[in-house]
Design an enzyme around this catalytic site. Structure first.
Site, PDB file in Angstrom:
ATOM      1  N   CYS A   1      47.793  44.173  48.983  1.00 32.10           N
ATOM      2  CA  CYS A   1      47.955  44.945  50.221  1.00 32.10           C
ATOM      3  C   CYS A   1      46.791  44.592  51.142  1.00 32.10           C
ATOM      4  O   CYS A   1      45.634  44.713  50.747  1.00 32.10           O
ATOM      5  CB  CYS A   1      47.914  46.448  49.965  1.00 32.10           C
TER       6      CYS A   1
ATOM      7  N   GLU B   1      49.015  52.557  59.496  1.00 34.81           N
ATOM      8  CA  GLU B   1      49.525  51.201  59.511  1.00 34.81           C
ATOM      9  C   GLU B   1      51.018  51.136  59.781  1.00 34.81           C
ATOM     10  O   GLU B   1      51.766  52.036  59.404  1.00 34.81           O
ATOM     11  CB  GLU B   1      49.298  50.548  58.137  1.00 34.81           C
TER      12      GLU B   1
END
Length: 245
Positions: A96, A156
């Site tokens: 990630c 995000e």
């Protein structure tokens, strides 16, 4: 190694006591976006992850890779290193991170794939030749906000990428504390056994919203020419919607 951080104005209290390499990475330039994922400007990783900025609406682009073994169908998990400034010591998907504000990573899912290839090598020592960008399958985007502690957090638009590949893993211990290959049932058992706080918030959101049906479909998809699982056979699942989770 923990470091004292100096700025032109004195010491940067937000980074005091953190690992030197992780502090250096806070200088990377992320892609700041609006709610529809249009780039506004670039911004430092530090700026994008401070809750004071997130609480004012600052949003940036990210990606989450789920890497599966093409024979067993098992998913590679990683446990984030203790040195990480955000969400240390938590289990999560394979990799990630963030596309950077550089030409090769600026543009949508193709930029996310280039960034994913770069970070798989950085974090897990997986060579680019083992994960060519055309092997990644983009599935969808999620928009989420998650505090890490009182100071740091995430806000995000996250591109979810599947890839099937036979890989050699050489962990960067400054990034990754542990790894584990799991089947669907093994992941379900693990998430029942461990404290929910043992997993990153974006991973839990993706698991709850999407992962298991997609994973099962992947298990049912074999490339007829190779007999192996192939993430590209999920191309019909590609969804350009931004899911607000």
């Amino acid at each position: 190694m923990a470091a004292q951080v100096s700025t032109e104005q004195g010491y940067d209290a937000s980074l005091q006591g953190h690992d030197e390499e992780q502090i250096r990475l806070m200088e990377e330039r992320c892609i700041v976006t609006d709610r529809e994922d249009h780039m506004i400007r670039d911004g430092s990783k530090k700026e994008c992850h401070l809750m004071t900025n997130i609480n004012q609406g600052l949003l940036h682009r990210a990606f989450s890779v789920f890497l599966f073994d093409p024979l067993s169908g098992k998913l590679l998990l990683q446990k984030r290193a203790s040195e990480k400034i955000t969400f240390p010591d938590m289990w999560t998907n394979t990799c990630c991170s963030h596309p950077l504000a550089i030409q090769s990573e600026l543009h949508g899912s193709e930029g996310a794939k280039n960034a994913a290839q770069r970070k798989l090598e950085h974090e897990l020592g997986i060579s680019a030749s083992q994960v060519p960008t055309d092997a990644f399958q983009f599935l969808t985007r999620i928009h989420y906000l998650a505090p890490s502690d009182g100071l740091w957090g995430e806000h995000e638009i996250d591109y979810i990428l599947f890839v099937t590949a036979t890989v050699d893993v050489h962990v960067n211990q400054n990034e990754v504390g542990d790894t584990r290959w799991v089947s669907i049932e093994e992941l379900k058992s693990l998430m029942n056994e461990l404290d929910p706080q043992s997993f990153t918030p974006w991973f839990k959101l993706i698991v709850n919203a999407f992962l298991f049906p997609w994973w099962q479909e992947l298990m049912d998809c074999k490339n007829p020419s190779t007999g192996c699982l192939d993430a590209k056979l999920l191309a019909h699942r590609e969804d350009d919607k931004i899911h607000r989770l």
